[in-house]
Design a protein around this motif. Structure first.
Motif, PDB file in Angstrom:
ATOM      1  N   LEU B  27      30.502  25.718  35.854  1.00 38.25           N
ATOM      2  CA  LEU B  27      29.542  24.844  35.278  1.00 38.25           C
ATOM      3  C   LEU B  27      28.747  25.565  34.227  1.00 38.25           C
ATOM      4  CD1 LEU B  27      28.742  21.896  35.849  1.00 38.25           C
ATOM      5  CD2 LEU B  27      26.971  22.814  37.346  1.00 38.25           C
ATOM      6  N   HIS B  30      30.656  25.876  31.166  1.00 46.00           N
ATOM      7  CA  HIS B  30      30.442  24.697  30.485  1.00 46.00           C
ATOM      8  C   HIS B  30      29.175  24.784  29.611  1.00 46.00           C
ATOM      9  CE1 HIS B  30      33.587  21.795  32.056  1.00 46.00           C
ATOM     10  NE2 HIS B  30      33.879  23.198  32.540  1.00 46.00           N
ATOM     11  N   HIS B  31      28.266  25.198  30.410  1.00 45.79           N
ATOM     12  CA  HIS B  31      26.879  25.274  29.816  1.00 45.79           C
ATOM     13  C   HIS B  31      26.729  26.059  28.397  1.00 45.79           C
ATOM     14  CE1 HIS B  31      23.911  22.700  31.570  1.00 45.79           C
ATOM     15  NE2 HIS B  31      24.458  23.215  32.885  1.00 45.79           N
ATOM     16  N   VAL B  33      29.498  27.252  26.798  1.00 43.99           N
ATOM     17  CA  VAL B  33      30.464  26.687  25.790  1.00 43.99           C
ATOM     18  C   VAL B  33      29.519  25.497  24.903  1.00 43.99           C
ATOM     19  CG1 VAL B  33      32.529  25.356  25.255  1.00 43.99           C
ATOM     20  CG2 VAL B  33      32.299  27.291  26.925  1.00 43.99           C
ATOM     21  N   CYS B  35      26.441  25.181  24.604  1.00 43.08           N
ATOM     22  CA  CYS B  35      25.354  25.879  23.876  1.00 43.08           C
ATOM     23  C   CYS B  35      25.769  26.513  22.685  1.00 43.08           C
ATOM     24  CB  CYS B  35      24.447  26.727  24.497  1.00 43.08           C
ATOM     25  SG  CYS B  35      23.429  25.974  25.972  1.00 43.08           S
ATOM     26  N   LEU B  61      31.359  36.582  16.823  1.00 44.26           N
ATOM     27  CA  LEU B  61      30.156  36.443  17.842  1.00 44.26           C
ATOM     28  C   LEU B  61      29.437  35.402  17.564  1.00 44.26           C
ATOM     29  CD1 LEU B  61      29.462  37.645  20.558  1.00 44.26           C
ATOM     30  CD2 LEU B  61      27.956  39.233  19.233  1.00 44.26           C
ATOM     31  N   LEU B  62      29.405  34.511  18.814  1.00 41.73           N
ATOM     32  CA  LEU B  62      28.204  33.382  18.232  1.00 41.73           C
ATOM     33  C   LEU B  62      26.945  33.830  18.992  1.00 41.73           C
ATOM     34  CD1 LEU B  62      30.602  30.289  19.164  1.00 41.73           C
ATOM     35  CD2 LEU B  62      29.953  31.161  16.923  1.00 41.73           C
ATOM     36  N   TYR B  63      27.107  34.294  20.345  1.00 43.79           N
ATOM     37  CA  TYR B  63      25.781  34.690  20.882  1.00 43.79           C
ATOM     38  C   TYR B  63      26.082  35.671  22.011  1.00 43.79           C
ATOM     39  CZ  TYR B  63      24.916  30.847  24.342  1.00 43.79           C
ATOM     40  OH  TYR B  63      25.144  29.775  25.335  1.00 43.79           O
ATOM     41  N   PRO B  64      25.541  36.531  22.197  1.00 42.16           N
ATOM     42  CA  PRO B  64      25.626  37.180  23.634  1.00 42.16           C
ATOM     43  C   PRO B  64      24.517  36.537  24.753  1.00 42.16           C
ATOM     44  CG  PRO B  64      24.024  38.400  22.301  1.00 42.16           C
ATOM     45  CD  PRO B  64      24.349  36.966  21.663  1.00 42.16           C
ATOM     46  N   THR B  65      25.050  36.212  25.796  1.00 40.41           N
ATOM     47  CA  THR B  65      24.290  35.550  27.079  1.00 40.41           C
ATOM     48  C   THR B  65      24.076  36.842  27.797  1.00 40.41           C
ATOM     49  OG1 THR B  65      26.111  35.124  28.562  1.00 40.41           O
ATOM     50  CG2 THR B  65      25.409  33.478  26.734  1.00 40.41           C
ATOM     51  N   VAL B  66      23.535  36.701  28.944  1.00 39.63           N
ATOM     52  CA  VAL B  66      23.340  37.731  30.002  1.00 39.63           C
ATOM     53  C   VAL B  66      24.610  38.504  30.317  1.00 39.63           C
ATOM     54  CG1 VAL B  66      22.207  38.205  31.853  1.00 39.63           C
ATOM     55  CG2 VAL B  66      21.258  36.635  30.875  1.00 39.63           C
ATOM     56  N   TYR B  67      25.753  37.595  30.823  1.00 42.28           N
ATOM     57  CA  TYR B  67      26.733  38.418  31.185  1.00 42.28           C
ATOM     58  C   TYR B  67      27.933  38.264  30.280  1.00 42.28           C
ATOM     59  CZ  TYR B  67      23.909  38.153  35.335  1.00 42.28           C
ATOM     60  OH  TYR B  67      23.054  37.932  36.211  1.00 42.28           O
ATOM     61  N   LEU B  88      31.984  43.872  27.478  1.00 34.93           N
ATOM     62  CA  LEU B  88      30.987  44.273  26.788  1.00 34.93           C
ATOM     63  C   LEU B  88      31.365  44.854  25.114  1.00 34.93           C
ATOM     64  CD1 LEU B  88      28.716  45.836  29.322  1.00 34.93           C
ATOM     65  CD2 LEU B  88      28.473  43.778  28.106  1.00 34.93           C
TER      66      LEU B  88
END
Lengths: 1192, 140
Positions: B27, B30-31, B33, B35, B61-67, B88
């Motif tokens: 889930l 999915h979020h 992807v 975003c 690179l579209l954007y880095p999230t936390v993980y 990373l």
């Protein structure tokens, strides 16, 4: 950001201490504040206060000087390494508010230049001052305050003063406040001296510390960090941002090296200290970078900062500390970014020039950092909750038992112990520290912060049009609210997310959100919402079979994982809730809802409703047009995407004509007493053995219905009833116009047609047209050939009843131009000018024979306009007929379409009965009956010199010219150009006005009007009439009036009035001819016999006219006389040229041609060919003379 | 490690989304992807600002999230491929290679005459190919 102390958040400002002459202080302080860069000032009334200022400082100085900064801070502590810290909490504040860079001493001038005792006092004051400030390297400025500029200055004293103060001459300033100009001068002098000295002070201090850094006097990283920090701060004082940045970074890197090497404090606190300082250093660096406009560097720096510390977790048991710290980093950076991006508006320069690290767009948006800050805080919250739930001791901690406060070092905490009167700080163990932090953490409600940050992020993303990010934030906000048991707010934000997911068809995400929303509505007790949301979830295209993980897994919302099993269980739940039997209602409280016995639940599904997949109703009429009272098939197809079959108790199909509504009853189900209120009793009821909606299968039902009423018959909705209280009303859709279900349309599944007939499935419509009853009345338009322009054309219209009686009949007549253009349709605004209508309806003779006028006046409508007519038809019984005549008049030849429509009621009794309409149309050609033409003929063998004919005026090209007072002939001919015979009754020429009569005389040739000129004209035949015209007035434009024709159709009844047509004759030019040439010759000649051919040249002017003539030889004649000459003709006289001719050939022969040239008018003219020919007989004809005379 | 790959249609509807983790974070992926579509939209709409050349399908690179890190790829038919990885340190060439292979697999899948354009990709062969590509990612 607000939690940082003020001195950290703002750039440092140089500090100056002012002593003595307190009345000057305000103006000086004000002036210093307004400087760029500003300078802060401490003001003391006299020099004795110097000890006050520096005493405190001295004390600190002393304590710090006694010990090695790292070895001893508290004498009670036995282990040196456990003491001290990296940065003192108040160091920065001290330098910003307490330790001045400059001390300025004010002395009145008379103290220096006056009395020696006062001078001695000054000297001792200066000595005191110097001794106080020297250890701190504080700069000194002496300001001599003069009362007037003219005051006497002793140069010796001044030198002595400088020497005593050990100052350069430029730092001994004179201050004069008596005159305005002097005051500003003195102030600016002071300000510049202060700025210079402050710069020098901070530079020296910086250099001093820097040398320690460079020497690496101690191997301790702590000291290195501290020194670097101090150098950076001094650089900031000097506004040397580059150096500040460099040393902050150095400090930061040294600090990072300390992780794992430092052993000074207990493990947890050690890390806390390092991270706290790292945070402050990072804050400083980020601020400097952002204020310098270096966004890319700042973001890159932040990324490195995050990367280097995100793994530095410390104790996993107390990981919440780490999450809190991380969250704060993101929050602070978000705030910094937000404040700086407010000043620097555009990111347009943000190209990803830094090749090695590519930054993404979102990393420049504060919203991104807010979101992550919230994320980490959420981690912290859950870690703390976990900790509290796991350990008993942690739960029991409350803050009252402890007295732990921040210690003198940044990032350190100590216990405040009371020993008698004094308070002492004791270092604490990690256990004590964690107890303290847990108790602190328990005091905070993290959820509100999370919500606040996420909301900020949501708004920001919404403004950036990053709707999906915004939706995610909204979802997170909603989840927090949900966790706080605030279903109202949660619902608000869940809805935002749900709308987007619905729109884009992200089913798993939608399922999740709907699961939450469903629980919210359950908590709110909103049954309808609950049922709607449940049904929407159930009807989602979730096809995953795997039940991955157990349902208790925290990563799923209350809706559970999106699987078919989940759908089925919700399906069962909701249908047992809404469809239970009446007697079970009381026992349903476990679902959380109470439904009253008599409150039915109705769901409306329209075309945009997310519930469309629950019940999709497609309705198709088998025919596009149906006859009234005839049976018509209609196919009702229902589709449901519910996972399990559902049984419908009954279906109700609703139409716009409510009489057509019908009910389909499931015969396996009991009859519900109060079935419906929209279906009238006695309406059609169909029974079906079973009404079960099988998932993804069309339930097709075909019935025959009958409509009584003509017009549109449209199916509006289909209402399905499940159980006694639950109905779903779905809007009916046409198969032809049915749109795909937004969430199902991307599914890969077998799609079946809504009807068995593929044509119907593609083109079927939910509406049909019910025809009018067949008209049983005949309307006939009697045509009688083409219409002629000018006549009143009559068009008989006959209404004959052939089975229907006619009641309140109305006949509408419309004339429509076929070619387009000139004629107006009745809808357009009608200009009431008769001229604009080329064809008009003159009247309607409605068969009442005109005698019964009272009837037409009393009630019957009769409206006539130019192209539109309305006439009422009297009531007719079966078999009767009625006729009327339309009179139409054409003004121009034009084809016209005549539309006649009859509307009537077949029965007189029914009030709401519909009218039956019959339409007829006929195209009628309007034609010109007679073509009138005219021709002028001048007198025979008399040629007038008409100057206009020789030199025509530019505007009179086709205008014929007539000689004045001469008899000319006018031949008028009228040609019948129709295909029918016409009778011409009369033709005459009439003048239009009085003037015409006076200026011209027109007579009919051959008697005046005893033969009226009546003639029968067959098609194509022409009638001619000759008139003589004698113009009596010289005018360039003479109106000859017009020809009036009276005619009628031949063979028609003679009583019919004649139609008169006017034809306007062209205007002519009348002029007096100066010369007239007339030819005289016998009417015929005889071969071989000579005859005389005379040419008379008549001068009609008062002048002598010279005329040249030339006679050409003719082959057929022998000629005697002069060929050419110039003759002079006297005024009002005649000259005759006489020739003798002998004809040589028989037949029509051309006489020798004479050409006359008038010298005066330079005009040449000849007689016409016809006029100058003569017939030559071979011998004298045997005819009497009288005949010959008439021939001539 | 690649944790998720997705194919997103041009109405931003998911056509294929597959996660490769044992944990139950489908889930969350999915979020992520979903975003990342915002970034693609912004990058496509403002090509100048982001500095990427639109001639290239690979969006970077579209954007880095936390993980995770999210990479994107846009085909000529405006179908988006999204890759979520936990690595990373990601080499651009690896990601490019991955997307190239993935694109080929996608083309094969939609060239199937039984595939209806715009519908979800349910081909088992495609799923198998994708998992092979994901398995071989970063090995060379």
């Amino acid at each position: 950001m607000e939690e940082y102390p003020e001195e950290l958040r703002t750039p440092p400002v140089s500090l100056v201490a002012l002593f003595g002459y307190s009345e000057l202080h305000t103006s000086i302080t004000k002036h210093l504040h307004s400087q760029q860069p500003p300078v802060n000032a401490l003001a003391f009334p006299d020099l004795s206060h110097i000890s006050l200022l520096l005493a405190h400082d001295d004390q600190i100085n002393r304590t710090s000087s006694v010990r090695d900064p790292l070895s001893v801070s508290d004498s009670s502590s036995p282990i040196p390494s456990r003491c001290g810290g990296i940065l003192k909490r108040d160091w920065l504040l001290k330098h910003r508010t307490k330790v001045p860079a400059i001390v300025a001493a004010f002395f009145p001038s008379h103290h220096i230049f006056g009395d020696p005792t006062q001078w001695l006092q000054v000297c001792s004051d200066l000595d005191n001052l110097k001794s106080a400030i020297r250890p701190k390297n504080i700069k000194l400025v002496v300001i001599v305050v003069q009362s007037s500029p003219q005051e006497e200055i002793s140069e010796d004293r001044l030198v002595a003063l400088r020497k005593r103060a050990e100052l350069d001459s430029k730092y001994v300033l004179f201050f004069n406040s008596s005159i305005e100009s002097e005051l500003t001068l003195s102030l600016s002098r002071i300000a510049s001296a202060f700025a210079e000295l402050a710069l020098a002070y901070y530079r020296e201090e910086g250099k001093r510390i820097k040398s320690r850094v460079e020497k690496r006097s101690s191997n301790s990283l702590d000291l290195n960090v501290r020194y670097c920090f101090k150098v950076a701060v001094y650089a900031e004082f000097r506004r040397d941002w580059g150096e500040a940045l460099k040393f902050y970074e150095d400090a930061y890197h040294s600090l990072h090296e300390m992780i794992g090497t430092s052993t000074r404090l207990p493990a947890i606190q050690r890390l806390v200290e390092i991270k706290t300082i790292a945070e402050q250093l990072h804050f400083k660096i980020s601020t400097l970078l952002l204020h310098g406009g270096k966004f890319i560097e700042a973001v890159t720096w932040f990324r490195q900062h995050k990367a280097s510390y995100e793994k530095v977790v410390g104790s996993t048991e107390f990981i919440f500390l780490h999450w809190e710290w991380m969250s704060r980093q993101f929050l602070v950076f978000a705030e910094l970014l937000e404040t700086s991006s407010a000043t620097v508006q555009s990111f347009s320069s943000l190209n990803q020039g830094t090749a090695e690290i590519s930054l993404t767009e979102f990393e420049f948006y504060p919203a991104y950092y807010y979101q992550l800050a919230a994320h980490y805080l959420k981690d912290k919250k859950s870690a703390l909750e976990l900790l509290l739930s796991m350990s008993e001791t942690a739960r029991e901690i409350d803050s009252s038992s402890e007295s732990i406060t921040p210690s003198v070092y940044i990032g350190q905490f100590a216990q405040l112990l009371e020993k008698g009167e004094a308070f002492t700080l004791h270092s604490i163990t990690d256990e004590e520290y964690t107890r303290y932090t847990i108790s602190e953490a328990k005091r905070f409600q993290d959820s509100f912060e999370i919500i606040a940050w996420l909301k900020r992020s949501y708004e920001s993303f919404t403004n950036l049009k990053a709707q999906r990010m915004a939706a995610l934030c909204a979802f997170e906000v909603a989840r927090e609210y949900y966790g706080l048991a605030d279903p109202n707010n949660a619902k608000l934000f869940f809805d935002i997310a749900a709308n987007l997911y619905r729109q884009e068809g992200w089913v798993t995400l939608l399922w999740e959100v709907l699961g939450y929303l469903r629980e919210c509505s359950r908590n709110l007790g909103a049954l309808k919402d609950f049922v709607e949301l449940s049904l929407e979830m159930v009807a989602l295209p979730v096809t995953s079979h795997e039940d991955s993980g157990n349902l208790e897994n925290k990563s799923y919302g209350p809706g559970g994982p999106a699987t078919i099993l989940g759908r089925e269980s919700i399906h069962r739940e909701v249908f047992t809730l809404v469809c239970r039997k009446a007697e079970l209602i009381s026992s349903t409280e476990e679902s959380g809802f109470k439904i009253a016995h008599d409150s039915p639940l109705n769901l409306e599904i329209d075309l945009v409703s997310p519930l469309r997949p629950v019940l999709l109703a497609s309705v198709a009429f088998h025919e596009q047009m149906i006859k009234p009272h005839a049976l018509c098939s209609i196919t009702l197809s229902l589709l449901s995407h519910l996972p399990l079959p559902v049984e419908i108790d009954y279906l109700e199909v609703q139409f716009n004509q409510s009489t057509c509504n019908f009910v389909i009853r499931n015969s396996q189900r009991p009859l519900w007493a109060s079935a419906s209120n929209t279906v009238q009793s006695g309406s059609q009821v169909e029974n079906e053995p079973s009404l079960v909606l099988v998932p993804n299968n069309w339930l097709r039902l075909t019935y025959a219905i009958k409509s009584e009423q003509s017009g549109k018959l449209e199916c509006l909705s289909v209402l399905a009833k499940f159980g006694p209280l639950f109905t779903i009303c779905s809007r009916a859709e046409s198969p032809a116009a049915m749109e795909d279900l937004p969430v199902w349309k991307h599914e890969n599944r077998v799609e079946s047609l809504s009807t068995k007939d593929p044509v119907l499935a593609v083109f079927g419509q939910k509406a049909t047209q019910v025809e009018e009853p067949e008209p049983q009345v005949d309307v006939s338009l009697g045509t009688s050939g083409p219409a002629l322009v000018g006549e009143n054309f009559t068009m008989p219209v006959t209404v004959t009843s052939k089975g229907h009686a006619v009641y309140s009949g109305e006949l509408k007549i419309n004339l429509v131009d076929v070619g387009g253009g000139g004629l107006f349709s009745p809808r357009e605004a009608e200009p009431f000018s008769l001229e604009s209508h080329h064809v008009e309806i003159c009247g309607i003779d409605d068969g009442a024979e005109g005698t019964d006028e009272s009837e037409s006046e009393t009630g019957n409508i009769k409206k006539i306009q130019q192209s539109f007519g309305l006439v009422s038809v009297p009531d007719l019984k079966e078999g009767e007929s009625w006729s009327c005549k339309l009179e139409i008049k054409w003004h121009r030849p034009k084809p016209v379409m005549l539309f006649v429509s009859l509307g009537y009621l077949p029965h007189c009794s029914e009030a709401n009965a519909q009218k039956v309409h019959i339409h007829k149309s006929l195209q009628i050609e309007g034609k010109m009956p007679l073509l009138v033409s005219n021709r002028f003929m001048l007198p025979y063998r008399r040629d007038h010199l008409l100057l206009n004919r020789i030199k025509p005026a530019p505007d009179s090209e086709d205008m014929s010219s007539l000689p004045l007072n001469e008899k000319s002939l006018l031949v008028v001919s009228a040609k019948n150009c129709t295909e029918i015979a016409l009778k011409l009754v009369s033709m005459c020429v009439e003048f239009d006005d009085e003037q015409g009569e006076a200026s011209c005389l027109i007579q009919q040739v051959g008697g005046c009007g005893d033969t009226p000129g009546s003639a029968n004209l067959a098609p194509g035949e022409e009638f001619k009439k000759v008139f003589t015209v004698i113009p009596t007035m010289k005018t360039p434009k003479l109106g000859l009036g017009s020809v009036h024709l009276k005619w009628r159709r031949q063979g028609g009844n003679t009583t019919e009035a004649c139609v008169s047509t006017k034809h306007k004759l062209p205007e002519v030019n009348v002029e007096a001819s100066p010369l007239v040439m007339s030819l005289n010759c016998p009417p015929y000649a005889i071969l071989g016999e000579p005859f005389t051919y005379a040419v008379n040249i008549c001068n009609q002017t008062q002048l002598l006219q010279e005329a040249k003539f030339a006679l050409a030889d003719a082959q057929s004649f022998v000629l005697s006389g002069s060929h050419s000459n110039t003759v002079s003709v006297l005024p009002k006289s005649e000259h005759v040229l006489s020739y003798k001719l002998v004809p040589l050939t028989c037949g029509q022969q051309q006489l020798p041609k004479i050409t006359l040239t008038s010298v005066r008018y330079s005009a040449e003219f000849q007689p016409s060919v016809v006029a100058s020919s003569v017939f030559v007989f071979p011998s004298a004809p045997q005819a009497d003379k009288a005949n010959c005379a008439t021939k001539q | 490690m690649i944790v998720c790959v997705a194919v997103v249609g041009h109405q931003n509807n998911p056509l294929y989304i597959q996660s490769f983790t044992d944990a139950d974070d489908a889930l969350k992926l999915h979020h992520i992807v979903h975003c990342s579509l915002d970034v693609i939209e912004e990058r496509v709409n403002n090509p100048k600002k982001s500095g990427t050349t639109l001639n290239e399908a690979f969006l970077g690179l579209l954007y880095p999230t936390v993980y995770y890190k999210v990479y994107g790829y846009l085909t000529n038919t405006k179908v988006k491929f999204i890759l979520v990885t936990t690595d990373l340190d990601v080499r651009d060439t690896d990601v490019r290679t991955f997307f190239r292979k993935f694109h080929a697999a996608y083309v094969d899948a939609v060239s199937n005459p039984f595939h209806v354009p715009g519908k979800k990709i349910t081909s088992r062969t495609f799923a198998q190919t994708v998992s092979n590509i994901v398995g071989s990612y970063g090995l060379n």
